[in-house]
Design a protein around this motif. Structure first.
Motif, PDB file in Angstrom:
ATOM      1  N   TRP A   7      34.302  34.563  32.027  1.00 37.84           N
ATOM      2  CA  TRP A   7      33.658  34.092  33.257  1.00 37.84           C
ATOM      3  C   TRP A   7      33.180  32.673  33.010  1.00 37.84           C
ATOM      4  O   TRP A   7      32.333  32.432  32.151  1.00 37.84           O
ATOM      5  N   LYS A  15      27.482  40.287  33.530  1.00 34.45           N
ATOM      6  CA  LYS A  15      28.020  41.569  33.061  1.00 34.45           C
ATOM      7  C   LYS A  15      29.388  41.790  33.701  1.00 34.45           C
ATOM      8  O   LYS A  15      29.776  41.080  34.638  1.00 34.45           O
ATOM      9  N   ILE A  16      30.091  42.794  33.235  1.00 38.29           N
ATOM     10  CA  ILE A  16      31.400  43.120  33.790  1.00 38.29           C
ATOM     11  C   ILE A  16      31.477  44.623  34.048  1.00 38.29           C
ATOM     12  O   ILE A  16      30.921  45.433  33.293  1.00 38.29           O
ATOM     13  N   THR A  28      28.116  40.953  28.363  1.00 42.69           N
ATOM     14  CA  THR A  28      29.141  40.063  27.821  1.00 42.69           C
ATOM     15  C   THR A  28      28.469  39.077  26.872  1.00 42.69           C
ATOM     16  O   THR A  28      27.240  38.978  26.820  1.00 42.69           O
ATOM     17  N   TYR A  48      38.510  45.332  38.357  1.00 40.13           N
ATOM     18  CA  TYR A  48      37.185  45.017  37.806  1.00 40.13           C
ATOM     19  C   TYR A  48      36.503  43.934  38.637  1.00 40.13           C
ATOM     20  O   TYR A  48      37.137  43.267  39.477  1.00 40.13           O
ATOM     21  N   LYS A  49      35.204  43.768  38.395  1.00 41.05           N
ATOM     22  CA  LYS A  49      34.431  42.691  39.002  1.00 41.05           C
ATOM     23  C   LYS A  49      33.393  42.204  38.001  1.00 41.05           C
ATOM     24  O   LYS A  49      33.028  42.919  37.057  1.00 41.05           O
ATOM     25  N   TRP A  50      32.913  40.989  38.242  1.00 35.87           N
ATOM     26  CA  TRP A  50      31.818  40.439  37.445  1.00 35.87           C
ATOM     27  C   TRP A  50      30.498  40.667  38.161  1.00 35.87           C
ATOM     28  O   TRP A  50      30.420  40.556  39.395  1.00 35.87           O
ATOM     29  N   ASP A  59      36.397  36.657  40.318  1.00 40.08           N
ATOM     30  CA  ASP A  59      36.874  35.440  39.673  1.00 40.08           C
ATOM     31  C   ASP A  59      38.073  34.955  40.489  1.00 40.08           C
ATOM     32  O   ASP A  59      39.158  35.529  40.425  1.00 40.08           O
TER      33      ASP A  59
END
Length: 315
Positions: A7, A15-16, A28, A48-50, A59
């Protein structure tokens, strides 16, 4: 299979969360100006997402897809032998310039730019060949060039196969040979995409030089180029989900997102064709020769030294 996700946006707590951890935000590591996490995953497709300062974000530089519930998520594809996904994509453009193979072993190429391929064969590749004497010739002293290779034309004996040989270099600070001679051509280089860079997210780059269209496509082997109009339209349909002609895609769905000046300067140095290409700040020089393989490679590297060329550097 260990993959690395990064990121590079703003945030104090990153976080992820994704299918690989049950959508539970995981910490992370901060590395210089980015956040990074290494994941040991089996081959497959993961959404996934951040989670940045408590906010769930995408992203935008990575692939995005919409699930059955209408939620947008980043997509991670893990394949056998896959490394850091973003790192591999970054290396792909370099790989296109550097990938090398033997082609046209029967010497049937037309000799223009579209018929040439780069060549690499075991002991016959590498700059050391330029100073390697033929059997029976005296070995040159350190720092001395084999005089039989300077300005000479590689001999092709009867029964020997000729190939089209090309090597790509970067111009060094001393490169200025023959710059006032030969054919010169100036043009505009344009890259087309949607406003949200849909093509780039799908590993596609649509390039226009004058009236010529080139689609560069990221695949498992690196980056390949497609120039056939029908093939280009096929990949645009897969990315955009709309069946149209190339002209209609350009007028209705795409815009010129990136534009810069380009030029080509081609001339002869002895029997080697030299082509200097500049697109924006990037300059490369290709040397081309049709010859028996090993003598031709020697001539290529010796010519590179005479012209002040250096190892290809795209950074």
């Amino acid at each position: 299979m260990v993959v690395s996700l990064k990121w590079r946006g703003k945030g104090g707590d990153v976080k992820i969360a994704g299918e690989f951890n049950g959508w539970e935000p995981s910490p992370t590591d901060r590395t210089h100006d980015m956040w990074q996490v290494n994941l040991d995953l089996k081959p497959g497709r993961y959404e996934y997402k951040w989670v940045v300062d408590g906010e769930w974000l995408l992203d935008e530089s990575q692939r995005i897809d919409t699930d059955t519930s209408g939620n947008k998520n980043n997509i991670l594809i893990v394949e056998e032998g896959c490394k850091d996904q973003k790192e591999e994509e970054g290396k792909a453009e370099v790989h296109e310039e550097m990938k090398e193979k033997i082609v046209d072993e029967e010497g049937e190429g037309s000799g223009d730019s579209d018929s040439w391929e780069r060549v690499s064969v075991g002991d016959c590749s590498g700059e050391d060949l330029a100073n390697k004497p033929e059997p029976g010739e005296p070995k040159p002293e350190p720092g001395e060039t084999n005089p039989t290779l300077v300005g000479s034309t590689p001999s092709v004996q009867p029964g020997k196969k000729e190939v089209n040989i090309e090597r790509v270099f970067s111009p060094g600070s001393e490169y200025n040979a023959e710059m006032n001679e030969g054919e010169k051509d100036e043009y505009m280089v344009e890259y087309w995409d949607t406003l949200d860079y849909t093509l780039m997210k799908e590993g596609l780059w649509l390039k226009q030089i004058k009236n010529k269209w080139i689609l560069r496509r990221l695949d498992r082997a690196g980056v390949s180029s497609v120039e056939d109009k029908t093939e280009i339209e096929k990949y645009l349909f897969q990315a955009l989900g709309i069946q149209k002609t190339l002209e209609s895609y350009v007028s209705d769905n795409l815009g010129c997102n990136i534009q810069f000046n380009g030029s080509t300067h081609r001339y002869k140095y002895d029997d080697v064709t030299v082509e200097c290409i500049q697109e924006g700040d990037l300059r490369t020089v290709s040397l081309r020769l049709q010859s028996e393989l090993c003598p031709g490679l020697k001539k290529i590297y010796e010519t590179a030294r005479h012209l002040g060329l250096e190892k290809l550097n795209l950074v």
